[in-house]
Design a protein around this motif. Structure first.
Motif, PDB file in Angstrom:
ATOM      1  N   MET A   1       2.992  10.672  -9.197  1.00 31.16           N
ATOM      2  CA  MET A   1       1.640  10.465  -8.687  1.00 31.16           C
ATOM      3  C   MET A   1       1.299   8.984  -8.555  1.00 31.16           C
ATOM      4  SD  MET A   1       0.404  13.493  -8.155  1.00 31.16           S
ATOM      5  CE  MET A   1      -1.390  13.353  -8.153  1.00 31.16           C
ATOM      6  N   ASN A   2       1.827   8.172  -9.470  1.00 28.72           N
ATOM      7  CA  ASN A   2       1.556   6.730  -9.440  1.00 28.72           C
ATOM      8  C   ASN A   2       2.139   6.056  -8.210  1.00 28.72           C
ATOM      9  OD1 ASN A   2       0.209   6.846 -11.858  1.00 28.72           O
ATOM     10  ND2 ASN A   2       1.920   6.105 -13.100  1.00 28.72           N
ATOM     11  N   HIS A   3       3.151   6.695  -7.603  1.00 29.30           N
ATOM     12  CA  HIS A   3       3.867   6.047  -6.509  1.00 29.30           C
ATOM     13  C   HIS A   3       3.812   6.822  -5.195  1.00 29.30           C
ATOM     14  CE1 HIS A   3       5.366   2.926  -9.171  1.00 29.30           C
ATOM     15  NE2 HIS A   3       5.513   3.875 -10.079  1.00 29.30           N
ATOM     16  N   GLY A   4       2.740   7.570  -5.020  1.00 33.49           N
ATOM     17  CA  GLY A   4       2.475   8.147  -3.716  1.00 33.49           C
ATOM     18  C   GLY A   4       3.042   9.524  -3.451  1.00 33.49           C
ATOM     19  N   PHE A   5       3.712  10.134  -4.436  1.00 27.84           N
ATOM     20  CA  PHE A   5       4.234  11.488  -4.258  1.00 27.84           C
ATOM     21  C   PHE A   5       3.176  12.503  -4.673  1.00 27.84           C
ATOM     22  CE2 PHE A   5       8.086   8.931  -4.695  1.00 27.84           C
ATOM     23  CZ  PHE A   5       8.858   9.415  -3.648  1.00 27.84           C
ATOM     24  N   PRO A   6       3.085  13.632  -3.960  1.00 32.71           N
ATOM     25  CA  PRO A   6       2.065  14.628  -4.301  1.00 32.71           C
ATOM     26  C   PRO A   6       2.320  15.337  -5.620  1.00 32.71           C
ATOM     27  CG  PRO A   6       3.497  15.460  -2.561  1.00 32.71           C
ATOM     28  CD  PRO A   6       3.841  14.002  -2.755  1.00 32.71           C
TER      29      PRO A   6
ATOM     30  N   ASN B   1       0.812  -1.223   0.000  1.00 31.07           N
ATOM     31  CA  ASN B   1       0.000   0.000   0.000  1.00 31.07           C
ATOM     32  C   ASN B   1       0.842   1.268   0.000  1.00 31.07           C
ATOM     33  OD1 ASN B   1      -2.916  -1.149   0.612  1.00 31.07           O
ATOM     34  ND2 ASN B   1      -1.508  -2.219   1.984  1.00 31.07           N
ATOM     35  N   TYR B   2       2.078   1.186  -0.459  1.00 31.62           N
ATOM     36  CA  TYR B   2       3.006   2.309  -0.360  1.00 31.62           C
ATOM     37  C   TYR B   2       2.520   3.564  -1.098  1.00 31.62           C
ATOM     38  CZ  TYR B   2       4.388   1.473  -5.185  1.00 31.62           C
ATOM     39  OH  TYR B   2       4.381   1.341  -6.551  1.00 31.62           O
ATOM     40  N   ASP B   3       1.661   3.398  -2.101  1.00 30.26           N
ATOM     41  CA  ASP B   3       1.192   4.549  -2.882  1.00 30.26           C
ATOM     42  C   ASP B   3      -0.011   5.241  -2.238  1.00 30.26           C
ATOM     43  OD1 ASP B   3      -0.392   2.331  -3.300  1.00 30.26           O
ATOM     44  OD2 ASP B   3      -0.773   2.750  -5.407  1.00 30.26           O
ATOM     45  N   GLN B   4      -0.425   4.750  -1.062  1.00 34.54           N
ATOM     46  CA  GLN B   4      -1.516   5.362  -0.324  1.00 34.54           C
ATOM     47  C   GLN B   4      -0.961   6.292   0.762  1.00 34.54           C
ATOM     48  OE1 GLN B   4      -4.698   4.643  -1.449  1.00 34.54           O
ATOM     49  NE2 GLN B   4      -3.526   3.524  -3.006  1.00 34.54           N
ATOM     50  N   ASP B   5      -1.854   7.006   1.433  1.00 30.49           N
ATOM     51  CA  ASP B   5      -1.450   7.908   2.515  1.00 30.49           C
ATOM     52  C   ASP B   5      -1.298   7.095   3.798  1.00 30.49           C
ATOM     53  OD1 ASP B   5      -0.873  10.075   4.085  1.00 30.49           O
ATOM     54  OD2 ASP B   5      -2.953  10.757   4.246  1.00 30.49           O
TER      55      ASP B   5
ATOM     56  N   THR C   1      11.344   7.770   6.431  1.00 36.61           N
ATOM     57  CA  THR C   1      12.396   7.496   5.454  1.00 36.61           C
ATOM     58  C   THR C   1      12.143   6.170   4.752  1.00 36.61           C
ATOM     59  OG1 THR C   1      14.026   8.745   6.723  1.00 36.61           O
ATOM     60  CG2 THR C   1      14.875   7.150   5.132  1.00 36.61           C
ATOM     61  N   TYR C   2      11.714   5.185   5.528  1.00 38.18           N
ATOM     62  CA  TYR C   2      11.378   3.886   4.945  1.00 38.18           C
ATOM     63  C   TYR C   2      10.313   4.030   3.862  1.00 38.18           C
ATOM     64  CZ  TYR C   2       9.037  -0.536   4.339  1.00 38.18           C
ATOM     65  OH  TYR C   2       8.451  -1.628   3.768  1.00 38.18           O
ATOM     66  N   LEU C   3       9.250   4.761   4.188  1.00 40.07           N
ATOM     67  CA  LEU C   3       8.135   4.903   3.258  1.00 40.07           C
ATOM     68  C   LEU C   3       8.562   5.644   1.984  1.00 40.07           C
ATOM     69  CD1 LEU C   3       5.157   4.558   2.577  1.00 40.07           C
ATOM     70  CD2 LEU C   3       4.674   6.633   3.912  1.00 40.07           C
ATOM     71  N   ILE C   4       9.323   6.707   2.129  1.00 40.00           N
ATOM     72  CA  ILE C   4       9.774   7.465   0.959  1.00 40.00           C
ATOM     73  C   ILE C   4      10.714   6.627   0.109  1.00 40.00           C
ATOM     74  CG2 ILE C   4      11.095   9.469   0.189  1.00 40.00           C
ATOM     75  CD1 ILE C   4      10.009  10.977   2.608  1.00 40.00           C
ATOM     76  N   ASP C   5      11.623   5.896   0.769  1.00 40.24           N
ATOM     77  CA  ASP C   5      12.537   5.030   0.018  1.00 40.24           C
ATOM     78  C   ASP C   5      11.772   3.968  -0.752  1.00 40.24           C
ATOM     79  OD1 ASP C   5      14.933   6.243   0.646  1.00 40.24           O
ATOM     80  OD2 ASP C   5      15.297   5.006   2.399  1.00 40.24           O
ATOM     81  N   LEU C   6      10.727   3.448  -0.137  1.00 41.32           N
ATOM     82  CA  LEU C   6       9.901   2.432  -0.786  1.00 41.32           C
ATOM     83  C   LEU C   6       9.244   3.004  -2.034  1.00 41.32           C
ATOM     84  CD1 LEU C   6       8.972  -0.495  -0.335  1.00 41.32           C
ATOM     85  CD2 LEU C   6       7.038   0.409   0.954  1.00 41.32           C
ATOM     86  N   ARG C   7       8.730   4.213  -1.936  1.00 38.73           N
ATOM     87  CA  ARG C   7       8.092   4.855  -3.082  1.00 38.73           C
ATOM     88  C   ARG C   7       9.097   5.122  -4.196  1.00 38.73           C
ATOM     89  NH1 ARG C   7       4.415   8.954   0.677  1.00 38.73           N
ATOM     90  NH2 ARG C   7       2.674   7.494   0.944  1.00 38.73           N
ATOM     91  N   VAL C   8      10.278   5.586  -3.830  1.00 34.72           N
ATOM     92  CA  VAL C   8      11.312   5.840  -4.840  1.00 34.72           C
ATOM     93  C   VAL C   8      11.705   4.538  -5.534  1.00 34.72           C
ATOM     94  CG1 VAL C   8      13.705   6.558  -5.218  1.00 34.72           C
ATOM     95  CG2 VAL C   8      12.216   7.923  -3.736  1.00 34.72           C
TER      96      VAL C   8
END
Length: 276
Positions: free
Chosen positions: A243-248, A182-186, A217-224
């Protein structure tokens, strides 16, 4: 750096995974993670930098590293390399676990290390050829390797703090798997903690202490990490990928990307395409 739980899925015709490391082109990072499997990384060409529990290992040709179950590790390979990876599901060793429920391996002397290297190299060479009956030979060598590990490479005693870390990482595994799904969610820390019956303070603390990374940091690294795959595997616009990977927006994605890869996503994509 990311902490994540990695599920090991065996090759379809083998009870383990055997493959060439995906960072063979260089300029590649695998951020902090752990898993239930035992891994062997054997460098055939070039070199890679390995980090395990805050120790740094520089692996060159014919060097290998043993990664035990629930050991936090990361990899950097700035230059091209050819590295064989063998991933052995942790349940393979369930009959040989100690009273604490864990089993660790460590490198030994030159003769034993060379035997392990020869087995892994031979297994991959035979498997790569895909000849009739070849998988039977690979399996026979695999069981020979397992015997070598449990009789020659087993760690006699395990530090109590190491056992404590493994147990805490076991707890975190369900959390990080949920985050990967669910990394692309809030994913707010408080909501994730509540979902697994933890307080936000406790979840934050065990992330930092045992996974060696904070939750955000974990969550952002996961999205990247997942965004990179789309970046090099498609011609989608940077903003769309973000946008596809949870970044605004593309700006926040670019900032996070540059912090981890040292360049903007557009530069990374251009370099990757040129070197294909």
């Amino acid at each position: 750096m990311e902490g994540r739980y990695e599920l090991v899925i065996p090759n379809d015709d083998l009870p383990f995974r055997l493959f060439i490391f995906e960072g063979r082109e260089g300029k590649y990072k695998v951020t902090k993670h752990w898993h239930h499997s035992v891994e062997i990384f054997l460098v055939q060409e070039g070199k890679i930098d390995f980090y395990i529990n805050n120790s740094h290992l520089s692996l060159a040709r014919q060097d290998f590293v043993l990664v035990n179950s629930n050991e936090v590790h990361s990899i950097e390979c700035p230059e091209p390399n050819v590295t064989i990876v063998l991933q052995i599901p942790g349940d393979t060793f369930k009959e040989y676990l100690g009273e604490d429920g864990y089993l660790n391996f460590e490198k030994k002397d030159d003769i034993q290390n060379q035997r392990l290297t020869e087995l892994v190299t031979s297994m991959f060479s035979i498997y790569e050829k895909q000849e009739y009956g070849g998988s039977l030979k690979v399996k026979s060598q695999f069981y020979e390797l397992l015997h070598l590990l449990v009789t020659e490479f087993k760690t006699e005693t395990m530090d109590k703090e190491l056992i404590r870390q493994k147990r805490q990482l076991d707890k975190l595994s369900d959390v990080t798997q949920y985050m990967r799904d669910n990394y692309d969610q809030d994913l707010k820390l408080e909501e994730v903690a509540e979902r697994f019956g933890f307080s936000s303070t406790y979840l934050s603390r065990i992330f930092q202490k045992y996974a060696q990374v904070n939750y955000r940091t974990y969550l952002i690294d996961l999205r990247v990490k997942y965004a990179v795959r789309e970046l090099v595997g498609s011609d989608h616009e940077i903003g769309e990928i973000a946008m596809n990977h949870g970044f605004p927006d593309s700006r926040s994605f670019s900032k996070a990307f540059k912090k981890r890869y040292g360049c903007l996503p557009s530069t990374y994509r251009k370099h990757t395409v040129i070197n294909r």
